[in-house]
Design an enzyme around this catalytic site. Sequence first.
Site, PDB file in Angstrom:
ATOM      1  N   ALA A  10     -32.398  23.597   2.316  1.00  0.00           N
ATOM      2  CA  ALA A  10     -32.602  24.885   2.987  1.00  0.00           C
ATOM      3  C   ALA A  10     -32.826  26.046   2.024  1.00  0.00           C
ATOM      4  O   ALA A  10     -33.868  26.706   2.051  1.00  0.00           O
ATOM      5  CB  ALA A  10     -31.419  25.177   3.906  1.00  0.00           C
ATOM      6  N   ALA A  11     -31.836  26.335   1.186  1.00  0.00           N
ATOM      7  CA  ALA A  11     -31.953  27.491   0.300  1.00  0.00           C
ATOM      8  C   ALA A  11     -33.053  27.295  -0.735  1.00  0.00           C
ATOM      9  O   ALA A  11     -33.857  28.205  -0.993  1.00  0.00           O
ATOM     10  CB  ALA A  11     -30.618  27.758  -0.388  1.00  0.00           C
ATOM     11  N   ARG A  21     -45.488  32.646  -1.502  1.00  0.00           N
ATOM     12  CA  ARG A  21     -46.163  33.567  -0.589  1.00  0.00           C
ATOM     13  C   ARG A  21     -46.235  34.970  -1.203  1.00  0.00           C
ATOM     14  O   ARG A  21     -47.251  35.661  -1.066  1.00  0.00           O
ATOM     15  CB  ARG A  21     -45.430  33.630   0.752  1.00  0.00           C
ATOM     16  CG  ARG A  21     -45.531  32.367   1.579  1.00  0.00           C
ATOM     17  CD  ARG A  21     -45.167  32.613   3.035  1.00  0.00           C
ATOM     18  NE  ARG A  21     -43.821  33.126   3.211  1.00  0.00           N
ATOM     19  CZ  ARG A  21     -42.737  32.366   3.359  1.00  0.00           C
ATOM     20  NH1 ARG A  21     -42.861  31.039   3.303  1.00  0.00           N
ATOM     21  NH2 ARG A  21     -41.537  32.893   3.540  1.00  0.00           N
ATOM     22  N   SER A  38     -35.998  19.577   2.950  1.00  0.00           N
ATOM     23  CA  SER A  38     -36.239  20.412   4.130  1.00  0.00           C
ATOM     24  C   SER A  38     -36.053  19.661   5.441  1.00  0.00           C
ATOM     25  O   SER A  38     -37.006  19.419   6.190  1.00  0.00           O
ATOM     26  CB  SER A  38     -37.663  20.983   4.069  1.00  0.00           C
ATOM     27  OG  SER A  38     -37.857  21.978   5.043  1.00  0.00           O
ATOM     28  N   CYS A  42     -28.063  19.880  10.658  1.00  0.00           N
ATOM     29  CA  CYS A  42     -27.240  20.167  11.829  1.00  0.00           C
ATOM     30  C   CYS A  42     -27.630  19.303  13.030  1.00  0.00           C
ATOM     31  O   CYS A  42     -26.851  19.173  13.979  1.00  0.00           O
ATOM     32  CB  CYS A  42     -27.350  21.641  12.203  1.00  0.00           C
ATOM     33  SG  CYS A  42     -26.790  22.764  10.909  1.00  0.00           S
ATOM     34  N   ASP A 281     -25.130  26.193   0.214  1.00  0.00           N
ATOM     35  CA  ASP A 281     -23.763  25.703   0.359  1.00  0.00           C
ATOM     36  C   ASP A 281     -22.996  25.579  -0.955  1.00  0.00           C
ATOM     37  O   ASP A 281     -21.804  25.288  -0.941  1.00  0.00           O
ATOM     38  CB  ASP A 281     -23.771  24.337   1.060  1.00  0.00           C
ATOM     39  CG  ASP A 281     -24.179  24.434   2.518  1.00  0.00           C
ATOM     40  OD1 ASP A 281     -24.436  25.564   2.991  1.00  0.00           O
ATOM     41  OD2 ASP A 281     -24.249  23.389   3.188  1.00  0.00           O
ATOM     42  N   ALA A 299     -25.981  27.226   7.893  1.00  0.00           N
ATOM     43  CA  ALA A 299     -27.423  27.085   7.691  1.00  0.00           C
ATOM     44  C   ALA A 299     -28.154  28.414   7.568  1.00  0.00           C
ATOM     45  O   ALA A 299     -29.035  28.566   6.714  1.00  0.00           O
ATOM     46  CB  ALA A 299     -28.019  26.260   8.838  1.00  0.00           C
ATOM     47  N   TYR A 424     -26.272  42.380  32.847  1.00  0.00           N
ATOM     48  CA  TYR A 424     -25.572  41.778  33.979  1.00  0.00           C
ATOM     49  C   TYR A 424     -26.568  41.333  35.045  1.00  0.00           C
ATOM     50  O   TYR A 424     -27.496  42.049  35.392  1.00  0.00           O
ATOM     51  CB  TYR A 424     -24.598  42.773  34.618  1.00  0.00           C
ATOM     52  CG  TYR A 424     -24.270  42.430  36.065  1.00  0.00           C
ATOM     53  CD1 TYR A 424     -23.535  41.273  36.363  1.00  0.00           C
ATOM     54  CD2 TYR A 424     -24.730  43.211  37.122  1.00  0.00           C
ATOM     55  CE1 TYR A 424     -23.259  40.932  37.687  1.00  0.00           C
ATOM     56  CE2 TYR A 424     -24.456  42.880  38.440  1.00  0.00           C
ATOM     57  CZ  TYR A 424     -23.725  41.737  38.720  1.00  0.00           C
ATOM     58  OH  TYR A 424     -23.467  41.383  40.013  1.00  0.00           O
ATOM     59  N   TRP A 432     -18.447  42.854  34.915  1.00  0.00           N
ATOM     60  CA  TRP A 432     -17.731  43.044  33.652  1.00  0.00           C
ATOM     61  C   TRP A 432     -17.846  41.747  32.856  1.00  0.00           C
ATOM     62  O   TRP A 432     -17.224  40.742  33.184  1.00  0.00           O
ATOM     63  CB  TRP A 432     -16.265  43.381  33.900  1.00  0.00           C
ATOM     64  CG  TRP A 432     -16.058  44.771  34.430  1.00  0.00           C
ATOM     65  CD1 TRP A 432     -15.943  45.135  35.732  1.00  0.00           C
ATOM     66  CD2 TRP A 432     -15.965  45.959  33.659  1.00  0.00           C
ATOM     67  NE1 TRP A 432     -15.774  46.484  35.826  1.00  0.00           N
ATOM     68  CE2 TRP A 432     -15.782  47.035  34.573  1.00  0.00           C
ATOM     69  CE3 TRP A 432     -16.003  46.242  32.286  1.00  0.00           C
ATOM     70  CZ2 TRP A 432     -15.653  48.353  34.162  1.00  0.00           C
ATOM     71  CZ3 TRP A 432     -15.863  47.556  31.875  1.00  0.00           C
ATOM     72  CH2 TRP A 432     -15.693  48.599  32.806  1.00  0.00           C
TER      73      TRP A 432
END
Length: 448
Positions: A10-11, A21, A38, A42, A281, A299, A424, A432
Site C-alpha cells: 500500500a504505502a 505522476r 498492491s 483487508c 504499517d 490501510a 434524518y 434524533w
Amino acid sequence: MKFLVIGGDAAGMSAASKAKRLDPDIEVTVLEKTFDVSYSACGMPYNIADPDRSIDDLVVRDAKTFIEKNRINLLTGHEARKIDRENRTVEGFASDGETFAYGYDRLLIATGASARVLDIPGTDLDGVLVLKSLEDGRKIKSCIERKQVKKAVIAGMGYISLEMAEALHERSVHVQMVKPGKKLLPWMSRDLADVVNQELEAEGVTLYPGHAVKRIEKTGGNLTVVCEGLDLDADMVILAVGVAPNSRIAFEAGLETGIGGAVAVDQFCRTSDENIYSAGDCADAFHVVTGEKCYIPLALRANRAGWAVADNVCGGRTALQGVAGTAVFKVFDLEVARTGLTTKEAADAGFDPVEETIRSSSRAHSYPGAHPVHVAMVGDRKTRRLLGVQMVGKEGVAHRINAPAVALHTHMTVDAFSQTDLAYAPPFGPTWDPMLTCANQLLKKLKD
C-alpha cells in the site's frame, strides 16, 4: 533524482506511483521481497470464505502494469537487508541468491508489519498458520481444502480473529477461539462487547477467554492446542495475536524507532535521517486526540502516507494531521466500529474521561425492520472535548462512525457535536440520530 522504495504494497506503491505522476522524469525503483504487490489485504477473510474465488482476485494492480504503464522499476523477489546511510545505498539478496545494491537520493522504508507468532512449541507444525500476507491467505485456503478442515482453533480475539471466525464458519468449519485475557474486545464498552459475544455464540463459535496457549501438539493426523486448564482439538490453528512493525532494517541503520518498535517519523513522514522517509504499517503516527505518538496500522493511513511521501520527495511540503484510530469490522450480522480513545486510553493520556452508553434504533420507530444500535461515547470532564465513540449494530453503524471521526479531527466538544445537523429519514434512523442521543446523555454526566 533517484527515489528508492523498500516494500511494494500500500504505502510503497502509492508513493512510487504518485511520484511518477508528479515527476515523470524521476527514477523510481521498488524492492519487494515477495512476488505480490498492491493487493487488498483487508479482503482476505472474505475471500477465504469463498472456495470458488482465487486469492489472486485481491490483487489491485499487478507488477507488470506498474512496470509497463507507470514506468516504475519494480523488482519482486528482492529483499533489502541493509541500508548504508553514508553512501546512500541499499543492499540485499534476490530470490535467485544474487546480491544487489541500489543507490538513492531519497529512500522510503515501507516494509509493513508481520503477524506475531506465539513463542511456544508447535508453531511450525503443518496446519498452524497466520494471516497477514497474500501468501498466508493462499496457505490457509490450501490447508482447508487439503486437510478437509472441520475444526479450527483461533488463538486471539481481535479484528482479524473475528473476521476469520466468520470466514471459517462459512466454510462449515467449527470455530473455537482462545486468548489469555478474560474479556472479549477488552477495549470496548462492556455493554457493546456483550452484544458481540452473544452474536458469536449464536453462530456456534465457542469462546475460551482466560486460557493462555502453552503449546501445540500433533496428535495423529490432528492438532491439539494445549492451554492453561484446557485442551482443544483442531484440524487447523490460526495464530491471530496481533502484528509487529517490520522495522529491523531501519533500526540496524541507526534510525530512531518509537512506540511498539515502529520507525519514528514526523508529520512529513521523515525519519531521523532527512533523506529517508517511512510510511505504512512499519511507521508510527501522531494521534489527533492526544497529539502523542501511536502505532495504529490501518490501510487508509498507509495509502495517505505514501502519497505524502511522494509529494515531499518531489519538492512539496505535505504534512499529515494524524490518525484517530477509526476502524470498522464485521462479525457475522454485526457491524462493529470505533474511533478515538476508550475510557482507559483517555485516562492514561491524562484526560478526566466520562462515558455514556445508550441503546437506540437503526430506523425510525414507524419504519419496519429496525435493529438496535448501541453507542458508547467518551468525553473529557474538564474541557468537555469529545474523545471517542464506539458503535455496534446490525445496520447503520459502519458509515455513521465517520461523523465522530471528523469531530475528533476538529477537536469538537461534546456540546458542539450534539448540535451537528445530521441527516434524518425514517428508513435510515430516528429523528434524533443515535450519536446525538448519546451525546445529549453524556452532556448530563459532564455537568454533574
